[in-house]
Scaffold this active site. Sequence first.
Site, PDB file in Angstrom:
ATOM      1  N   ASN A  41       0.758  -1.331   0.146  1.00  0.00           N
ATOM      2  CA  ASN A  41       0.027  -0.032   0.036  1.00  0.00           C
ATOM      3  C   ASN A  41       0.811   1.115   0.021  1.00  0.00           C
ATOM      4  O   ASN A  41       1.403   1.529   1.032  1.00  0.00           O
ATOM      5  CB  ASN A  41      -0.864  -0.069   1.135  1.00  0.00           C
TER       6      ASN A  41
ATOM      7  N   ARG B 219      -2.156  -2.246  -3.878  1.00  0.00           N
ATOM      8  CA  ARG B 219      -3.526  -1.486  -3.736  1.00  0.00           C
ATOM      9  C   ARG B 219      -3.518  -0.114  -4.390  1.00  0.00           C
ATOM     10  O   ARG B 219      -2.710   0.465  -4.549  1.00  0.00           O
ATOM     11  CB  ARG B 219      -3.745  -1.118  -2.242  1.00  0.00           C
TER      12      ARG B 219
ATOM     13  N   HIS C  45     -12.883   1.711  -0.229  1.00  0.00           N
ATOM     14  CA  HIS C  45     -12.825   0.869   0.476  1.00  0.00           C
ATOM     15  C   HIS C  45     -13.349  -0.510   0.051  1.00  0.00           C
ATOM     16  O   HIS C  45     -14.049  -1.652   0.832  1.00  0.00           O
ATOM     17  CB  HIS C  45     -13.768   1.015   1.786  1.00  0.00           C
TER      18      HIS C  45
ATOM     19  N   ARG D  53     -13.317  13.921   7.825  1.00  0.00           N
ATOM     20  CA  ARG D  53     -14.043  14.392   6.488  1.00  0.00           C
ATOM     21  C   ARG D  53     -15.530  14.649   6.956  1.00  0.00           C
ATOM     22  O   ARG D  53     -16.024  13.816   7.747  1.00  0.00           O
ATOM     23  CB  ARG D  53     -13.914  13.122   5.456  1.00  0.00           C
TER      24      ARG D  53
ATOM     25  N   GLU E 271      -7.564  -5.977   4.446  1.00  0.00           N
ATOM     26  CA  GLU E 271      -7.327  -5.642   3.158  1.00  0.00           C
ATOM     27  C   GLU E 271      -6.159  -6.506   2.628  1.00  0.00           C
ATOM     28  O   GLU E 271      -6.062  -6.621   1.454  1.00  0.00           O
ATOM     29  CB  GLU E 271      -7.267  -4.286   2.918  1.00  0.00           C
TER      30      GLU E 271
END
Length: 391
Positions: free
Chosen positions: A7, A87, A176, A235, A378
């Site tokens: 990642n 990713r 996601h 956010r 993940e």
Amino acid sequence: MKIISINAGSSSLKFSLINMDDESVIASGVFERIGIDGSYTIKFNGEKHKEEVTLNNHVDAVNILLDKLISLNIVKSLEEIEGVGHRVVQGKDLFDKTVLVDDEVMEKLESIKHFAPLHNPANMLGIEAFKKALPNVPNTVVFDTAFHQTMDAVEYMYPVPYEWYEKYGIRKYGAHGTSHRYITETVSEILGTDKLKLISCHIGNGASITAVKDGKCVDTSMGFTPLAGVMMGTRSGDIDSSLLPPVMEAENKDINEIINDLNKKSGVLGLSGISSDMRDLEDAYNEGNERAILTMNKYVRRITDYIAQYYVLLGGSDVIVFTAGVGENSPLIRKLVCENLACLGVEIDDEKNNIRGKQAEISTENSKIKVYVIPTDEELMIARDTLELIK
Ligand code: AMP
């Protein structure tokens, strides 16, 4: 067989080396401050190895990572690594599944990199670095958006001029997806079927909720970018965009500065004025801090609203899953959300709900919808996809 999940961010590169025979993590770590000065942390055999090193670019990080895998005796030879999975945040509608990297894939990635300017170029640097360092090892790209490509136009289109979609690709892409797919597959395994109406709640610092029917995404709360949907650590989630001009004018800010405020200074941090971290918010909430109570109520309200919306969209729900940092570790948030869903017949058991970071069913026997906590993974999903493609 060993596979590395990668990642890569603009100044960091995280990795997990996974033994695919039993899906165990052999080693994991992070290279940080790439292009600034540089350091790494590698976890292996219960020990943490940390060092300051010069990292001029992502190639340096990958070369040092590969050197360390040998010198720390994590692998005997680099030939043990049979695949690298990367990713990638944005695949637009060009990618609906994981793919092996070739020139055509790199060209397509190049053509869409401006859709995720902070992330995609960094992800590509990670791929280029591994292609250079391990030229004979296959690379794959696993997209955060791919799982959401099964959405219908009625879900992904915005009610804005149609030409914006045709000319500029303005639509919902979600994010996601790798996590929501992991949750979907894990729930199907637990319940022995994928014929399920599932609402997957990935609630971490970033947060998104996804409606899944028979293993496929029907709708998701993030939008054109990960700014949309529920309220998050920093956010805002969904807002009325007309509130921006008066604030821009009063604060003398341009559009990029104000979008930055919505991404980095809003959400739990902005509304509470306390912290973006749910642990700090919970402490203040438990002490009776008024802004913390307002923030918590808003946070829980937004999650409930999306679950309720998806309950209707799916025509009911068999399972609700909580995952990611907050979803896995906050009995309080799970309890408050589920209390709001009582009218749908959701009932959780306080004792079963009192867990952190572990897989468990937390609903009562009488609950009309099963509720689970499932830690997401993940990295494992990326490694599984990579194994599948290189087999
Ligand atoms: P993630 O983005 O999935 O890594 O989630 C990170 C977030 O999880 C942190 O910012 C915290 O808000 C939250 N978190 C982690 N541990 C806990 C905990 N024990 N209780 C509540 N929230 C937690």
